[in-house]
Design an enzyme around this catalytic site. Structure first.
Site, PDB file in Angstrom:
ATOM      1  N   LYS A 270      22.812  62.888  32.223  1.00  0.00           N
ATOM      2  CA  LYS A 270      22.938  62.214  33.519  1.00  0.00           C
ATOM      3  C   LYS A 270      21.557  61.783  33.995  1.00  0.00           C
ATOM      4  O   LYS A 270      20.547  62.324  33.554  1.00  0.00           O
ATOM      5  CB  LYS A 270      23.519  63.190  34.553  1.00  0.00           C
ATOM      6  CG  LYS A 270      24.991  63.520  34.373  1.00  0.00           C
ATOM      7  CD  LYS A 270      25.475  64.425  35.501  1.00  0.00           C
ATOM      8  CE  LYS A 270      26.936  64.817  35.329  1.00  0.00           C
ATOM      9  NZ  LYS A 270      27.871  63.683  35.421  1.00  0.00           N
ATOM     10  N   ARG A 344      37.199  67.524  30.782  1.00  0.00           N
ATOM     11  CA  ARG A 344      38.523  67.327  30.192  1.00  0.00           C
ATOM     12  C   ARG A 344      38.651  68.040  28.852  1.00  0.00           C
ATOM     13  O   ARG A 344      39.751  68.417  28.445  1.00  0.00           O
ATOM     14  CB  ARG A 344      38.819  65.816  30.072  1.00  0.00           C
ATOM     15  CG  ARG A 344      37.851  65.058  29.207  1.00  0.00           C
ATOM     16  CD  ARG A 344      37.959  63.551  29.410  1.00  0.00           C
ATOM     17  NE  ARG A 344      37.253  63.100  30.627  1.00  0.00           N
ATOM     18  CZ  ARG A 344      37.218  61.855  31.063  1.00  0.00           C
ATOM     19  NH1 ARG A 344      37.857  60.898  30.409  1.00  0.00           N
ATOM     20  NH2 ARG A 344      36.569  61.547  32.165  1.00  0.00           N
TER      21      ARG A 344
HETATM   22  N1  BES Z   1      31.400  66.562  36.680  1.00  0.00           N
HETATM   23  C1  BES Z   1      31.452  65.169  36.469  1.00  0.00           C
HETATM   24  C2  BES Z   1      32.203  64.398  37.545  1.00  0.00           C
HETATM   25  C3  BES Z   1      31.637  64.419  38.949  1.00  0.00           C
HETATM   26  C4  BES Z   1      30.936  63.343  39.414  1.00  0.00           C
HETATM   27  C5  BES Z   1      31.898  65.459  39.816  1.00  0.00           C
HETATM   28  C6  BES Z   1      30.457  63.312  40.724  1.00  0.00           C
HETATM   29  C7  BES Z   1      31.415  65.461  41.105  1.00  0.00           C
HETATM   30  C8  BES Z   1      30.711  64.380  41.569  1.00  0.00           C
HETATM   31  C9  BES Z   1      32.127  64.863  35.123  1.00  0.00           C
HETATM   32  O1  BES Z   1      31.950  65.807  34.132  1.00  0.00           O
HETATM   33  C10 BES Z   1      31.546  63.597  34.621  1.00  0.00           C
HETATM   34  O2  BES Z   1      30.390  63.584  34.307  1.00  0.00           O
HETATM   35  N2  BES Z   1      32.367  62.553  34.546  1.00  0.00           N
HETATM   36  C11 BES Z   1      31.923  61.296  34.087  1.00  0.00           C
HETATM   37  C12 BES Z   1      32.967  60.760  33.142  1.00  0.00           C
HETATM   38  C13 BES Z   1      32.530  59.562  32.361  1.00  0.00           C
HETATM   39  C14 BES Z   1      31.455  59.951  31.359  1.00  0.00           C
HETATM   40  C15 BES Z   1      33.735  58.996  31.657  1.00  0.00           C
HETATM   41  C16 BES Z   1      31.774  60.379  35.294  1.00  0.00           C
HETATM   42  O3  BES Z   1      32.546  60.501  36.238  1.00  0.00           O
HETATM   43  O4  BES Z   1      30.828  59.595  35.297  1.00  0.00           O
HETATM   44 MN    MN Z   2      30.178  65.415  33.011  1.00  0.00          MN
END
Ligand code: BES
Ligand code: MN
Ligand code: ZN
Length: 493
Positions: A270, A344
């Protein structure tokens, strides 16, 4: 936690720090001395008695009470639990400004008529939850203030029904606060093992059966998806399974909570901004733990299995990679296209494990997608599922609970976006849009045919980024706890 009790005493004879008086938009200052002066002040301050409005009618030194806070309750005919919760929360926050330690709240409970009990329970939640601040790690005594330590809630007449409602409100607030406390802990403190220790405490306290599986035991069960996510972290995974089996259970529920103690994104790292918020990526599991805490207190006749696959998603020489193909516990294979779509993967195995307990329904809670936050904003969780009857009962449980849910569709056509050329399914969508839904559809691959299931994407509400502007409070919100407890109590009836 703060002491809270019912009283019937007059506002005039109260000797604590502060009085809180709720008024409807008719601005009738009944029961208070000098009602005409209050009416005059209200007029001058343009106070209309609407929800969200409040003013200090007096602040004084010397004899208590030192403060009188007037809070708006809105229209009398529309007065319900949401209004009471918001008014109590607003009052608790305003009283913090005055460092009040004790207060008497008169929120006109009986004037809600048939909803008096619900209103009372909601007022208890609002007052207790918005009173709290996460200050555990602030060492400067001057900056620390525990908020109200004693709250008296005024009612016209104490009845067993109102006392029971007080107990319910307190149990819901305590369970929510417990979940918040877990989410607020930073990831250097709250590791998978730390969460396992909390589960041991809960099991001991309430007599739950507890299983904690380590990496080798999860490998034996074939949890290839979960194991892959955990591989990059120095903190060993812990798979937690709590179960509650009351005599004469009327329903059997499996709860699954996403338990990423930190989500760096893994090798699909990230960006730096807001990565710190990812300490909250275990909010689903915290909600499940909070729910179990409430169950231990309320002892409903519903059997519950609580399943949490705890781990940390980190980049490392041992970490899983984009391109890896994983074999999940269900036997289905998954092509990893992005290691940041890790929740997931852990849920795929947790869902499979949970369904082996043969529940009547499964509910999972997860901070699953940023896309859900884009779709619904910070106040709403997305609800998805495969069974409209179960969905309707979850939505009904959420109504008036303080949690906001909004159902999202699960169009079969979108399954094409998570197809993989080399495995049964891919862990991200081919397109940018509809990410909350494609994540839900991914999970559905791991839900058995005919098993009623609801997935709650709590990514928006789980962590608040303002200083408690509403009944959600500050920092972690405890999203999902009250919906789950209400759902379980409904099923126990
Ligand atoms: N934990 C995150 C989602 C999240 C984002 C929670 C903002 C709380 C606040 C999740 O694991 C994630 O990183 N999701 C990605 C998915 C993508 C790579 C398809 C996302 O939402 O960007
Ligand atoms: Mn994630
Ligand atoms: Zn995540």
């Amino acid at each position: 936690m703060t002491q809270i009790g019912l009283v019937t005493e007059d506002m005039a004879s109260y000797k604590g720090d502060a009085l809180v008086e709720g008024v409807f938009d008719d601005l009738n200052f009944k029961g208070l001395g000098q009602a005409h002066l209050l009416a005059e002040a209200a007029k001058r301050l343009r106070f209309k008695g609407n929800a969200g409005e409040a003013f200090f009618a007096f602040d004084r030194v010397g004899a208590p009470p030192k403060h009188l806070l007037v809070v708006g309750l809105g229209k009398r005919s529309e007065y319900g639990p949401s209004e009471a919760r918001e008014a109590a929360a607003l009052a608790a926050r305003r009283l913090r400004e005055r460092y009040a330690a004790t207060a008497l709240f008169d929120l006109r409970v009986e004037e809600a008529g048939k909803r008096a009990e619900q209103v009372l329970a909601a007022a208890v939640e609002g007052a207790l939850l918005c009173n709290a601040r996460f200050q555990k790690y602030v060492t400067d005594e001057e900056r620390r203030f525990g908020g109200l330590s004693g709250i008296s809630l005024r009612v016209e007449k104490k009845t067993p029904a109102l006392s029971k409602a007080l107990g319910l409100g307190r149990a819901l607030a305590e369970a929510t606060a417990y979940a918040r406390g877990l989410v607020n802990e930073p990831a250097n403190v709250l590791t998978p093992e730390f969460m396992a220790e909390r589960a041991r405490e809960l099991a001991r306290k309430h007599g739950f059966t507890l299983k904690i599986l380590d990496e080798a035991e999860c490998a034996k069960l074939g949890m290839g998806a979960y194991l892959a996510v955990a591989k990059g972290s120095a903190n060993p995974l812990r798979f937690i399974h709590l179960s509650y089996r009351p005599k004469g259970a009327k329903f059997h529920l499996a709860l699954v909570g996403k338990g990423l103690t930190f989500d760096s994104g893994g090798l699909s790292l990230k960006s730096a901004d807001n990565m710190g918020a990812m300490k909250s990526d275990m909010s689903g599991s915290a909600a499940v733990m909070g729910t179990m805490a409430a169950i231990g207190t309320l002892k409903p006749k519903v059997a519950v299995d609580a399943v949490m696959a705890m781990c940390e998603n980190m980049p490392d020489g041992g970490a899983y990679r984009p391109g890896d193909i994983l074999t999940s516990m269900s036997g289905k294979t998954i092509e990893v296209q992005n290691t940041d779509a890790e929740g997931r993967l852990t849920l795929a195995d947790a869902l499979c494990y949970a369904q082996k307990r043969k529940p009547d329904a499964v509910i999972d809670l997860a901070t699953l997608t940023g896309a859900c936050v884009v779709a619904l904003g910070p106040d709403f969780s997305g609800a998805m599922g495969n069974d409209q009857a179960l969905m309707d009962s979850v939505l009904a449980a959420a109504k008036d609970s303080g949690d906001n849910l909004w159902q999202l569709p699960m169009p079969k056509a979108y399954n094409k976006y998570i197809k993989s050329a080399v495995a049964d399914v891919a862990n991200i969508s081919k397109i940018r849009w509809g990410g909350a839904i494609t994540a839900g559809l991914f999970l559905q691959n791991f839900v058995d045919e005919g098993m009623p299931w609801v997935h709650l994407d709590i990514a928006g509400p789980a962590l608040r980024d303002d200083d408690g502007v509403d009944a959600f409070g500050h920092e972690a919100s405890g999203a999902g706890v009250r919906t789950l407890v209400h759902f379980i109590l409904d099923k126990a009836r």
